[in-house]
Design a protein around this motif. Structure first.
Motif, PDB file in Angstrom:
ATOM      1  N   GLY A 295      21.872 -55.367  80.566  1.00 38.84           N
ATOM      2  CA  GLY A 295      22.376 -56.515  81.289  1.00 38.84           C
ATOM      3  C   GLY A 295      22.852 -57.662  80.417  1.00 38.84           C
ATOM      4  N   ASN A 296      23.057 -57.418  79.137  1.00 36.41           N
ATOM      5  CA  ASN A 296      23.388 -58.481  78.187  1.00 36.41           C
ATOM      6  C   ASN A 296      24.619 -58.080  77.388  1.00 36.41           C
ATOM      7  OD1 ASN A 296      23.389 -60.604  76.387  1.00 36.41           O
ATOM      8  ND2 ASN A 296      21.398 -60.136  75.490  1.00 36.41           N
ATOM      9  N   LYS A 297      25.658 -58.924  77.425  1.00 28.73           N
ATOM     10  CA  LYS A 297      26.863 -58.634  76.652  1.00 28.73           C
ATOM     11  C   LYS A 297      26.665 -58.906  75.155  1.00 28.73           C
ATOM     12  CE  LYS A 297      29.930 -59.885  80.516  1.00 28.73           C
ATOM     13  NZ  LYS A 297      30.355 -58.521  80.886  1.00 28.73           N
ATOM     14  N   ALA A 298      25.723 -59.749  74.833  1.00 28.83           N
ATOM     15  CA  ALA A 298      25.471 -60.098  73.427  1.00 28.83           C
ATOM     16  C   ALA A 298      24.449 -59.137  72.833  1.00 28.83           C
ATOM     17  CB  ALA A 298      24.989 -61.542  73.313  1.00 28.83           C
ATOM     18  N   PHE A 299      24.836 -57.885  72.699  1.00 29.46           N
ATOM     19  CA  PHE A 299      23.955 -56.894  72.095  1.00 29.46           C
ATOM     20  C   PHE A 299      24.333 -56.691  70.636  1.00 29.46           C
ATOM     21  CE2 PHE A 299      27.453 -54.632  74.206  1.00 29.46           C
ATOM     22  CZ  PHE A 299      27.937 -53.826  73.188  1.00 29.46           C
ATOM     23  N   LEU A 300      23.509 -55.919  69.925  1.00 25.26           N
ATOM     24  CA  LEU A 300      23.810 -55.615  68.524  1.00 25.26           C
ATOM     25  C   LEU A 300      24.643 -54.340  68.443  1.00 25.26           C
ATOM     26  CD1 LEU A 300      20.544 -56.452  66.549  1.00 25.26           C
ATOM     27  CD2 LEU A 300      22.503 -57.905  67.084  1.00 25.26           C
ATOM     28  N   ALA A 301      25.722 -54.427  67.689  1.00 19.53           N
ATOM     29  CA  ALA A 301      26.638 -53.306  67.536  1.00 19.53           C
ATOM     30  C   ALA A 301      26.451 -52.650  66.178  1.00 19.53           C
ATOM     31  CB  ALA A 301      28.084 -53.785  67.687  1.00 19.53           C
ATOM     32  N   GLY A 302      26.615 -51.349  66.134  1.00 17.77           N
ATOM     33  CA  GLY A 302      26.525 -50.611  64.879  1.00 17.77           C
ATOM     34  C   GLY A 302      27.903 -50.379  64.277  1.00 17.77           C
ATOM     35  N   ASN A 303      27.932 -49.692  63.134  1.00 22.37           N
ATOM     36  CA  ASN A 303      29.172 -49.267  62.472  1.00 22.37           C
ATOM     37  C   ASN A 303      30.050 -50.438  62.042  1.00 22.37           C
ATOM     38  OD1 ASN A 303      28.158 -46.869  63.479  1.00 22.37           O
ATOM     39  ND2 ASN A 303      29.723 -46.635  65.046  1.00 22.37           N
ATOM     40  N   GLN A 304      29.466 -51.628  61.866  1.00 24.51           N
ATOM     41  CA  GLN A 304      30.280 -52.779  61.476  1.00 24.51           C
ATOM     42  C   GLN A 304      29.669 -53.520  60.286  1.00 24.51           C
ATOM     43  OE1 GLN A 304      31.383 -55.269  64.878  1.00 24.51           O
ATOM     44  NE2 GLN A 304      31.110 -53.517  66.224  1.00 24.51           N
ATOM     45  N   GLY A 305      28.725 -52.913  59.612  1.00 28.17           N
ATOM     46  CA  GLY A 305      28.091 -53.541  58.471  1.00 28.17           C
ATOM     47  C   GLY A 305      26.933 -52.673  58.007  1.00 28.17           C
ATOM     48  N   VAL A 306      26.155 -53.192  57.076  1.00 28.98           N
ATOM     49  CA  VAL A 306      25.002 -52.435  56.584  1.00 28.98           C
ATOM     50  C   VAL A 306      23.932 -52.345  57.671  1.00 28.98           C
ATOM     51  CG1 VAL A 306      23.163 -52.385  54.862  1.00 28.98           C
ATOM     52  CG2 VAL A 306      25.474 -53.028  54.197  1.00 28.98           C
ATOM     53  N   GLY A 307      23.706 -53.461  58.376  1.00 32.83           N
ATOM     54  CA  GLY A 307      22.808 -53.466  59.514  1.00 32.83           C
ATOM     55  C   GLY A 307      23.615 -53.527  60.798  1.00 32.83           C
ATOM     56  N   GLU A 308      22.990 -54.021  61.869  1.00 33.35           N
ATOM     57  CA  GLU A 308      23.695 -54.175  63.129  1.00 33.35           C
ATOM     58  C   GLU A 308      24.066 -55.643  63.314  1.00 33.35           C
ATOM     59  OE1 GLU A 308      21.140 -52.356  66.030  1.00 33.35           O
ATOM     60  OE2 GLU A 308      21.642 -50.333  65.358  1.00 33.35           O
ATOM     61  N   VAL A 309      25.194 -55.883  63.933  1.00 32.57           N
ATOM     62  CA  VAL A 309      25.743 -57.233  64.032  1.00 32.57           C
ATOM     63  C   VAL A 309      26.110 -57.528  65.483  1.00 32.57           C
ATOM     64  CG1 VAL A 309      26.611 -57.206  61.664  1.00 32.57           C
ATOM     65  CG2 VAL A 309      28.081 -56.381  63.519  1.00 32.57           C
ATOM     66  N   PRO A 310      26.279 -58.797  65.849  1.00 33.23           N
ATOM     67  CA  PRO A 310      26.581 -59.131  67.240  1.00 33.23           C
ATOM     68  C   PRO A 310      27.883 -58.501  67.722  1.00 33.23           C
ATOM     69  CG  PRO A 310      25.912 -61.093  66.031  1.00 33.23           C
ATOM     70  CD  PRO A 310      26.110 -60.007  65.020  1.00 33.23           C
ATOM     71  N   TYR A 311      27.844 -57.972  68.918  1.00 36.22           N
ATOM     72  CA  TYR A 311      29.006 -57.352  69.545  1.00 36.22           C
ATOM     73  C   TYR A 311      30.171 -58.334  69.573  1.00 36.22           C
ATOM     74  CZ  TYR A 311      31.706 -55.295  73.473  1.00 36.22           C
ATOM     75  OH  TYR A 311      32.690 -54.775  74.288  1.00 36.22           O
ATOM     76  N   LYS A 312      31.312 -57.883  69.068  1.00 35.45           N
ATOM     77  CA  LYS A 312      32.550 -58.659  69.028  1.00 35.45           C
ATOM     78  C   LYS A 312      32.407 -59.990  68.289  1.00 35.45           C
ATOM     79  CE  LYS A 312      35.130 -56.610  72.825  1.00 35.45           C
ATOM     80  NZ  LYS A 312      35.943 -56.854  74.038  1.00 35.45           N
ATOM     81  N   GLY A 313      31.447 -60.050  67.345  1.00 34.77           N
ATOM     82  CA  GLY A 313      31.306 -61.251  66.533  1.00 34.77           C
ATOM     83  C   GLY A 313      30.699 -62.429  67.257  1.00 34.77           C
ATOM     84  N   TYR A 314      30.180 -62.215  68.454  1.00 33.35           N
ATOM     85  CA  TYR A 314      29.598 -63.222  69.330  1.00 33.35           C
ATOM     86  C   TYR A 314      30.597 -64.349  69.638  1.00 33.35           C
ATOM     87  CZ  TYR A 314      26.328 -66.271  71.708  1.00 33.35           C
ATOM     88  OH  TYR A 314      25.705 -67.057  72.661  1.00 33.35           O
ATOM     89  N   PRO A 315      31.504 -64.113  70.606  1.00 28.15           N
ATOM     90  CA  PRO A 315      32.477 -65.141  70.999  1.00 28.15           C
ATOM     91  C   PRO A 315      31.809 -66.267  71.783  1.00 28.15           C
ATOM     92  CG  PRO A 315      32.669 -63.207  72.412  1.00 28.15           C
ATOM     93  CD  PRO A 315      31.683 -62.851  71.334  1.00 28.15           C
TER      94      PRO A 315
END
Length: 500
Positions: A471-491
């Motif tokens: 239920g949260n759009k601000a999840f952690l995304a994979g495949n974008q760094g060494v660890g996981e980072v905010p989905y879409k860079g957290y707009p």
């Protein structure tokens, strides 16, 4: 072990079915969180043949605490060490065997002592003040921005202070070392199952090689310059040297002189290891902190009652003058005030519980057998031991309302249902190989919250049709760094705080 095991494909079908229930960009930790639910005693094996050795998933503090006593001796698997060595242009503290790791850890420990980091707080506050300037410019423009890239420039400059003893000034001007750090992190791939497109991209080997070449050029030049400065400095000047690079160079020169020589150049092997360790501090230190900054802001922006309590604590400790100059002055005069913020620390801990940016993985051995909550022992010979923080931190067996942001967990007394179970929270891991930068990260996060959350309001700016996790759009995304980072860079949209 999950059902539906395939002789040809192990448990990849199970993983695939669950992963398809999440957005394609979602971090693998969410998939494991769901996969782990039937295994209430906290340990289970998964088979990822033909891509990897079998894994023992650790989803209980019982096994995670037991694993601590082996943490210095157990190495990461080759398919993790290999990419990390590529990332750092050589072996670093993240991949070194125990004897080498101990030497470098002892060398770097003084730079991460709480005494030195407390002294460094005013310098960190100065970097955060530049971050505030950038946010004020964004408020004037009224534009939607991605916050993570902006936060990463701050965290790179902070890590530059602790690593090189000087700011990289990346918040104001592009720094080639910082730019290379970001690029290399994007091109590293740890697993062909989780990251097939990054792994198979034909540009990846070239980009890894090219970035390593830049690291050796740019960081090597800084190392040579600081080596000359340390050689020429007086004893009293050296006593003030506590940043990672000059401290390591001072130690190198001191050892050489003890052995009767006066080095006019660095041993190539020592210089190479020094560069590799500088890289891992830069990569790990900036990415995890920038992610946590974004998720702290999101957690507070979407929970106004907790934001109000945070602001009240900051008013009580630092006064109602919210100007950066006032806060910087107070931190300069009395940095110990940062230790008088229990609610702020609770917010940070709860954010790291819900959004741990990394997990822990080690290669098992015949000597290591881990217990689950029932006492059953699980052998680890020939097995990867995968402590999945995202799953453990959302395990309802240990965390009431596991998907809900509740900072009061960290203020609850023993016996309260919210009181955290020992060892169930491990974003920095425990044991001898825990995160060396934990104290720095907490100081940095506290200063960010103190200096921005009373001056600015943040509004998440995801599109209506953007993906969600729990239920949260601000999840952690994979495949974008060494660890996981905010989905879409957290707009977000940033406004001046509307406070009474």
């Amino acid at each position: 072990m999950p059902v539906n095991h395939s002789f040809l494909w192990g448990h990849l079908q199970n993983l695939g079915e669950i992963q398809r229930s999440f957005p394609a960009t979602a971090g693998i930790g969410y998939t494991v969180t769901e996969l782990a639910k039937p295994f209430t005693n906290g340990l289970f094996y998964i088979d990822t043949w033909p891509f990897s050795d079998p894994m023992l998933v650790v989803n209980t503090p019982t096994a995670a605490n037991a694993l601590q006593k082996y943490s210095s001796a157990l190495l990461k698997p080759d398919d993790v060490n290999g990419p990390l060595n590529t990332l750092c242009a050589g072996s670093s503290m993240m991949t070194m065997p125990e004897d080498q790791w101990k030497q470098w850890r002892l060398l770097f420990n003084p730079s991460f002592s709480i005494t030195y980091l407390t002294e460094l707080a005013p310098t960190v506050a100065n970097e955060v003040s530049i971050f505030c300037e950038k946010l004020r410019d964004i408020v004037k423009k009224g534009k939607r921005i991605e916050l993570e890239p902006l936060a990463s420039r701050l965290t790179i400059d902070v890590v530059g202070r602790i690593s090189f003893g000087e700011s990289m000034n990346h918040q104001r001007n592009d720094n080639p070392i910082a730019a290379t750090v970001r690029s290399q992190a994007m091109w590293i791939s740890f697993n062909s199952v989780v990251e097939p497109w990054t792994t198979l991209n034909p540009r990846r080997p070239f980009m890894n090689w090219y970035n390593n070449r830049l690291f050796k050029k740019y960081i090597g030049a800084v190392v040579d310059r600081r080596f000359a400065e340390v050689r020429a400095s007086s004893i009293s000047e050296k006593a003030k040297t506590k940043a990672l690079l000059p401290k390591a160079l001072e130690h190198y020169i001191s050892n050489a002189r003890t052995n009767g020589s006066s080095p006019d150049h660095l041993d190539p092997g020592f210089k190479s290891s020094l560069i590799s360790n500088m890289i891992i501090f830069m990569v790990a230190g900036h990415e995890t902190s920038s992610t946590t900054i974004c998720m702290c802001i999101h957690s507070l922006a979407t929970n106004p009652e907790y934001l109000a309590r945070l602001r009240a604590e900051h008013d009580a400790v630092f006064g109602t003058d919210i100007s950066t100059s006032h806060i910087m002055s107070m931190v300069q005069q009395e940095p110990e005030r940062l230790n008088k913020l229990p609610y702020t620390l609770a917010v940070i801990k709860e954010t790291l519980r819900l959004y741990p940016p990394v997990a822990g993985i080690r290669s098992g051995t015949p000597d290591v057998n881990l217990p689950d909550d029932s006492g059953k022992l699980f052998p680890t010979a020939g097995i990867k031991i995968w402590t999945v923080h995202a799953a453990l931190h959302r395990n309802e067996k240990y965390w009431p309302e596991p998907n809900t942001f509740i900072p009061d967990r960290w203020l609850a007394k023993e016996g309260d249902r919210l009181h955290p179970i020992k060892g169930a929270w491990r974003p920095f891991e425990h044991g001898s190989r825990n995160c060396i930068g934990q104290a720095l990260a907490l100081i940095e996060l506290k200063l960010v919250l103190i200096m921005i959350m009373r001056e600015f309001d943040f509004e998440p700016a995801y599109a209506e049709d953007d993906s969600e996790v729990f239920g949260n759009k601000a999840f952690l995304a994979g495949n974008q760094g060494v660890g996981e980072v905010p989905y879409k860079g957290y707009p977000v949209r940033v406004k001046t705080a509307n406070r009474p």
